[in-house]
Design an enzyme around this catalytic site. Structure first.
Site, PDB file in Angstrom:
ATOM      1  N   SER A  98       0.861  -1.180   0.000  1.00 44.87           N
ATOM      2  CA  SER A  98       0.000   0.000   0.000  1.00 44.87           C
ATOM      3  C   SER A  98       0.902   1.237   0.000  1.00 44.87           C
ATOM      4  O   SER A  98       2.124   1.119   0.070  1.00 44.87           O
ATOM      5  CB  SER A  98      -0.875   0.007   1.254  1.00 44.87           C
ATOM      6  OG  SER A  98      -0.048   0.234   2.379  1.00 44.87           O
ATOM      7  N   LYS A  99       0.286   2.386  -0.032  1.00 40.23           N
ATOM      8  CA  LYS A  99       1.051   3.646  -0.051  1.00 40.23           C
ATOM      9  C   LYS A  99       1.988   3.734   1.139  1.00 40.23           C
ATOM     10  O   LYS A  99       3.097   4.237   1.046  1.00 40.23           O
ATOM     11  CB  LYS A  99       0.092   4.823  -0.012  1.00 40.23           C
ATOM     12  CG  LYS A  99      -0.343   5.227  -1.382  1.00 40.23           C
ATOM     13  CD  LYS A  99      -0.909   6.616  -1.365  1.00 40.23           C
ATOM     14  CE  LYS A  99      -1.416   6.954  -2.749  1.00 40.23           C
ATOM     15  NZ  LYS A  99      -2.570   7.773  -2.755  1.00 40.23           N
ATOM     16  N   ARG A 100       1.495   3.236   2.241  1.00 41.15           N
ATOM     17  CA  ARG A 100       2.277   3.236   3.478  1.00 41.15           C
ATOM     18  C   ARG A 100       3.645   2.560   3.270  1.00 41.15           C
ATOM     19  O   ARG A 100       4.645   2.922   3.866  1.00 41.15           O
ATOM     20  CB  ARG A 100       1.447   2.473   4.510  1.00 41.15           C
ATOM     21  CG  ARG A 100       2.006   2.255   5.857  1.00 41.15           C
ATOM     22  CD  ARG A 100       0.894   1.745   6.772  1.00 41.15           C
ATOM     23  NE  ARG A 100       0.287   0.506   6.274  1.00 41.15           N
ATOM     24  CZ  ARG A 100       0.736  -0.719   6.549  1.00 41.15           C
ATOM     25  NH1 ARG A 100       1.800  -0.854   7.315  1.00 41.15           N
ATOM     26  NH2 ARG A 100       0.139  -1.782   6.083  1.00 41.15           N
ATOM     27  N   GLY A 116       5.266   2.411   0.422  1.00 40.96           N
ATOM     28  CA  GLY A 116       6.036   2.990  -0.680  1.00 40.96           C
ATOM     29  C   GLY A 116       5.462   2.615  -2.031  1.00 40.96           C
ATOM     30  O   GLY A 116       6.170   2.589  -3.030  1.00 40.96           O
TER      31      GLY A 116
END
Ligand code: GLU
Length: 471
Positions: free
Chosen positions: A240-242, A244
């Site tokens: 996920s965005k978390r 990267g």
């Protein structure tokens, strides 16, 4: 076989890390086999597709150096052709019109649910004559899928996977408004584009069985499928965005080099022994789908950063200058003259040994081109407040003025002689020099810095430091 692969992103967002890896694998497979790598923009979801996303995908691919061999195909523009294929299937008795209303379908689902059955279209219009068609209702077109036997997928990564046809219902090919469904579009486009190998994320695996049924109905040869496991975060959770999961342009902006990205993405799911540093040339030579693992890979920012450091050290100095000059100009809000650019070029070989990203490189190079008087970091300023340090600078200014040649070795010798004379550790001499010349407590070797700055600029910076301390 003349290999043709494709990357088929939906332009609903940036080119994320998973998509970039899929593109890379397709590109490598094509290049390895001397084939073609094509791009198809799957823009049939008109509400969610944007021009910004299309641009970001092409920019990302270009930045990564994944060049495509023909004009990209925009799927939406082929809608007529997709519809034609569906209608031909109807004419051939391989697809049919279904007049179920949404209410009827949802009642069907409710009944199945209540009876504990899997929810599937029950094929009620499969064999009904056209004369049954209710007036005023626009039908969908459904595939007359086989009801017995199995659909078999021979996947280069997943191996042989089978699904009982009884589990797959008659999927919709054309909606009531005549627009093709995703399944239809993908199959027709892959066929029309002559795609021989479909390499994509294993989140598409279940779609593939339906797509295979459609290939069979059309009488077309199947491409060779490879479904690659998804990328997970370092904690094993879906990326996920978390973690990267950013767009390619974000990695560029963070200061990663495309060749490092390629190497890193390659290693996410593909391996050859313990090799970690694999040049793109080498990757083209070695890449084979058979070496793609079946377990999800884990994205690791620290690993990517370290790998980037390796590629930075190998990168051409002039190229690195071109990358950092805009960053420096932006930060110093002034354009660099040729003298400053030349200085950066001469300093680069040493600077690049210590940086892991282009941004770090620009940071570490900044002091070379900053206008005088240098802004000092707090720690450096404190060092220069010291009386002993000031004395060192005062003494050295005199000696440096007559130093000839102004070369790193000669300067180091001069500092050594001075420190012995004054019974000082060399560090006590180098420290204030470093603070005054670089504005920092960390820099490339300080005598090298002096040589590169030259006598005039070095002396001016040392005087600045003294003036500042006095003031
Ligand atoms: N457009 C699909 C996606 O972005 C890919 C379809 C395919 O590769 O067949 O996930």
């Amino acid at each position: 076989m003349n290999v043709v692969t494709r990357f088929a992103p939906s332009p609903t967002g940036f080119l994320h890390i998973g998509g970039a890896r899929t593109a890379l694998f397709n590109w490598l497979y094509a290049r390895h086999n001397g084939g073609k790598f094509l791009v198809r923009i799957e823009d049939t979801d008109r509400a969610r597709s944007t021009q910004d996303a299309v641009d970001a995908i092409f920019d990302g691919l270009s930045w990564l150096g994944l060049n495509w061999d023909e004009e990209p195909v925009f799927q939406f523009s082929k809608a007529q052709r997709h519809a034609e294929v569906a209608r031909t299937l109807v004419e051939q008795g391989k697809a049919y019109y279904c007049y179920c209303s949404p209410e009827e379908l949802s009642a069907m689902r409710d009944e199945q649910k209540a009876a504990g059955l899997p929810m599937r279209y029950d094929g009620r219009w499969r064999d009904r004559p056209a004369t049954d068609a209710p007036a005023g209702i626009k039908p969908v077109v459904r595939l007359k899928a086989p009801q017995n036997g199995e659909t078999v997928l021979s996947d280069l990564v997943q191996g042989e996977v089978r699904v009982a046809n009884a589990q797959l219902d008659d999927m919709v090919l054309l909606r009531a408004d005549g627009t093709p469904t995703y399944m239809l579009s993908v199959v027709v486009d892959d066929h029309d584009m002559g795609i021989t190998h479909v390499i994509r994320g294993d989140d598409h695996l279940t779609n593939t069985f339906r797509q295979i049924q459609l290939y069979h109905a059309c009488g077309w040869d199947l491409p060779v499928f490879s479904h690659i496991p998804l990328i997970h975060g370092p904690d094993g959770a879906k990326l996920s965005k978390r973690h990267g999961a950013l767009g390619a342009e974000a990695y560029r902006d963070m200061g990663f080099l495309p060749e490092a990205m390629r190497n890193y993405l390659l290693r996410l799911g593909w391996g050859r022994g313990d090799e970690e540093i694999i040049s793109t040339q080498q990757a083209i030579e070695w890449f084979d789908i058979a070496d793609v693992g079946r377990a999800p890979s884990r994205f690791d920012m620290a690993k990517l950063t370290n790998l980037n450091g390796v590629y930075l050290r190998q990168a051409d100095d002039a190229r690195l200058c071109d990358l950092i000059i805009p960053l420096l100009e932006k930060e110093t809000r002034q354009s660099l003259d040729n003298k400053a650019k030349d200085l950066l070029l001469r300093a680069m070989d040493s600077l690049k040994q210590r940086a892991k990203t282009v941004n770090e490189l620009a940071q570490s190079a900044r002091f070379y081109v900053q206008p005088r008087p240098l802004a000092l970091e707090e720690k450096a300023a404190r060092q220069l407040d010291d009386n002993g340090a000031r004395q060192v600078l005062e003494d050295l200014i005199v000696r440096l003025d007559s130093a000839e040649p102004f070369s790193r070795d000669a300067l180091e010798e001069l500092a050594r002689v001075y420190s012995e004379e004054k019974l000082l550790k060399l560090g006590k001499v180098a420290q204030p020099l470093r603070a005054a010349l670089s504005g920092s407590t960390v820099s490339p070797p300080i005598f090298e810095v002096m040589e590169l700055l030259g006598k005039q600029e070095s002396l001016a910076r040392l005087r600045d430091a003294l003036n500042r301390a006095i003031a």
